[in-house]
Design an enzyme around this catalytic site. Structure first.
Site: not given
Length: 212
Positions: A34-35, A85, A89, A180
């Site tokens: 993620d991210d 995602h 965010h 991540h």
């Protein structure tokens, strides 16, 4: 033993075509990140995955896709899955449905430039899925991807702690592993652990790109 939160048990009651917490392919684990994309960290992670011949899934943030399209192109070119995602965010918890959908579809449009898929699997930021968004996805036969194994690579712990934790209780077949790519912790841990896990017969793959 790493305990799976009660929330995961409840989420697993939803049908897989709507909300996936685990995958059912025999003997396979699914690393997910993620991210990103992050220019200081994602390329290093991609180097690690390539070195060990492992495919994975990247849930990307729309603002960062716009900033670093060359990294997204590399992710897709090397056979990994790209997922949604959100655009900013920010947590969906305090957004109305209209704002949530703007975050989803704005990012879908960016991702489509790289893989030509009209829709992408969605992992909401901070794991928050509200009832209205869940119903919207159900009506349109779209899916969320959660996870069944949280690596905790975002915690402020030394890399040796993370490696020991994952080594002592590795993910099981079918697990979707949350990691991540906004730091080097995942890359550093996996560079040590993937050779061990592969030697033990563990297999890894990217999640299917979309169910819609």
């Amino acid at each position: 033993m790493i305990r799976r939160p009660k929330k995961h048990e409840l989420l697993s009651l939803f049908p897989e075509h709507l909300l996936m917490t685990r995958a059912k392919r025999d003997g396979t684990c699914y690393l997910s990140f993620d991210d990103g994309p992050e220019p200081e960290h994602t390329p290093k992670l991609l180097d690690v995955l390539a070195r060990h011949g492992v495919k994975a899934s990247f849930f990307l943030v729309g603002e960062k896709i716009e900033q670093y399209p060359e990294i997204v192109q590399r992710i897709v070119g090397e056979g990994h899955m790209i997922g949604n995602h959100s655009y900013s965010h920010w947590s969906f918890r305090n957004m109305n449905l209209r704002k949530q959908l703007d975050e989803v579809y704005r990012t879908d449009a960016l991702l489509r430039l790289f893989d030509d898929r009209p829709h992408h699997r969605m992992r909401p930021p901070h794991g928050y899925i509200g009832a209205q968004l869940l119903m919207h996805f159900a009506r349109r036969k779209r899916s969320f991807v959660y996870w069944s194994y949280d690596s905790l690579d975002y915690q402020d712990k030394p890399i040796d702690w993370l490696i020991d934790r994952l080594r002592n209780d590795p993910p099981a077949a079918g697990d979707i592993v949350l990691m991540h790519d906004d730091s080097d912790k995942a890359a550093d841990a996996l560079d040590t652990l993937l050779p061990e896990w592969l030697a033990q017969g563990m297999r890894f793959d990217a999640l299917p790109g979309s169910n819609a």
